[in-house]
Design a protein around this motif. Structure first.
Motif, mmCIF file in Angstrom:
data_model
loop_
_atom_site.group_PDB
_atom_site.id
_atom_site.type_symbol
_atom_site.label_atom_id
_atom_site.label_comp_id
_atom_site.label_asym_id
_atom_site.label_seq_id
_atom_site.Cartn_x
_atom_site.Cartn_y
_atom_site.Cartn_z
ATOM 1 N N VAL A 209 -3.412 -5.156 -8.237
ATOM 2 C CA VAL A 209 -2.336 -5.674 -7.401
ATOM 3 C C VAL A 209 -1.096 -4.825 -7.589
ATOM 4 O O VAL A 209 -0.819 -4.345 -8.691
ATOM 5 N N GLU A 210 -0.378 -4.609 -6.514
ATOM 6 C CA GLU A 210 0.947 -3.997 -6.540
ATOM 7 C C GLU A 210 1.928 -5.087 -6.159
ATOM 8 O O GLU A 210 1.861 -5.633 -5.047
ATOM 9 N N ALA A 211 2.833 -5.423 -7.061
ATOM 10 C CA ALA A 211 3.782 -6.509 -6.830
ATOM 11 C C ALA A 211 5.211 -6.006 -7.007
ATOM 12 O O ALA A 211 5.471 -5.098 -7.813
ATOM 13 N N GLN A 212 6.130 -6.610 -6.258
ATOM 14 C CA GLN A 212 7.526 -6.165 -6.281
ATOM 15 C C GLN A 212 8.456 -7.351 -6.507
ATOM 16 O O GLN A 212 8.246 -8.438 -5.973
ATOM 17 N N PHE A 213 9.496 -7.125 -7.294
ATOM 18 C CA PHE A 213 10.505 -8.157 -7.516
ATOM 19 C C PHE A 213 11.444 -8.243 -6.307
ATOM 20 O O PHE A 213 11.668 -7.255 -5.619
#
Length: 213
Positions: A209-213
């Motif tokens: 997974v690529e997750a961003q704040f």
């Protein structure tokens, strides 16, 4: 997973201080000075023997990479690779990944990699998982605004937990892979860890997974 102690590892690490940072607290907010440039900084928390971090550093010389692991022996194997590949954009930290704010200033890091972290499957150990909310808060603190976390694992339970934890924290899940190696478009971009190569060779599904704040 613990690795058998490697004879001579402490001496090897001590002899290569150009790559092994003995006093990382001194570089908090000053990593650009350590690397000698202002390139983005990517860190891997739990770097193991360094296949991923060195592979990424070789592909992306315009990015500075920092490998973090608590086990001296595994970091010594990462050092082997750094020396063999003559990489100037890698530093190694023998520290606890739960104390990142001791080593990095707010907004100093561009991206955090979490690869094949210990799943800590028992409920009472939830707070030790590297995608637990307290860890996410730490990553958010040291990352640039809207910074990213890239996470890979072979453990479906940990992956499902991590997706939920990130979502509940308010992160955006930008892209999710339920079978990473089935994605032929990503294959040329993927750099495998030692565990990934081992597990995938046995037919184990890899999640990402690529997750961003």
């Amino acid at each position: 997973m613990r690795v058998r102690n490697r004879k001579g590892a402490p001496e090897m690490m001590a002899a290569n201080t150009q790559y092994v940072v003995e006093n990382p607290e001194a570089f908090k907010g000053k990593w650009a000075e350590k690397f000698g440039n202002d390139h983005p900084i990517h860190i891997e928390v739990g770097s193991g023997k360094g296949a991923f971090i060195t592979g990424m550093a070789e592909r992306h010389p315009d990015i500075n990479y920092i490998a973090i692991d608590m086990q001296l022996t595994v970091l010594s194997y990462a050092l082997d690779k750094v020396l063999e590949m003559n990489l100037s954009n890698v530093q190694l930290l023998h520290v606890d990944g739960s104390s990142l704010t001791n080593y990095f200033a707010d907004g100093e890091v561009a991206l955090v990699y979490l690869n094949f972290s210990d799943p800590w499957p028992k409920t009472r150990h939830e707070k030790r998982r590297l995608t637990y909310k307290d860890f996410l808060k730490t990553y958010e603190t040291i990352l640039v605004p809207h910074g990213k976390v890239h996470f890979k694992t072979d453990n479906r339970g940990l992956f499902e937990y991590s997706l939920a934890s990130m979502s509940q924290y308010g992160m955006t899940l930008q892209q999710v892979w339920l079978d990473l190696h089935a994605d032929t478009d990503f294959a040329g971009k993927n750099v495998m860890t030692e565990y990934e190569a081992k597990f995938s060779s046995k037919g184990q599904v890899i999640y990402r997974v690529e997750a961003q704040f």
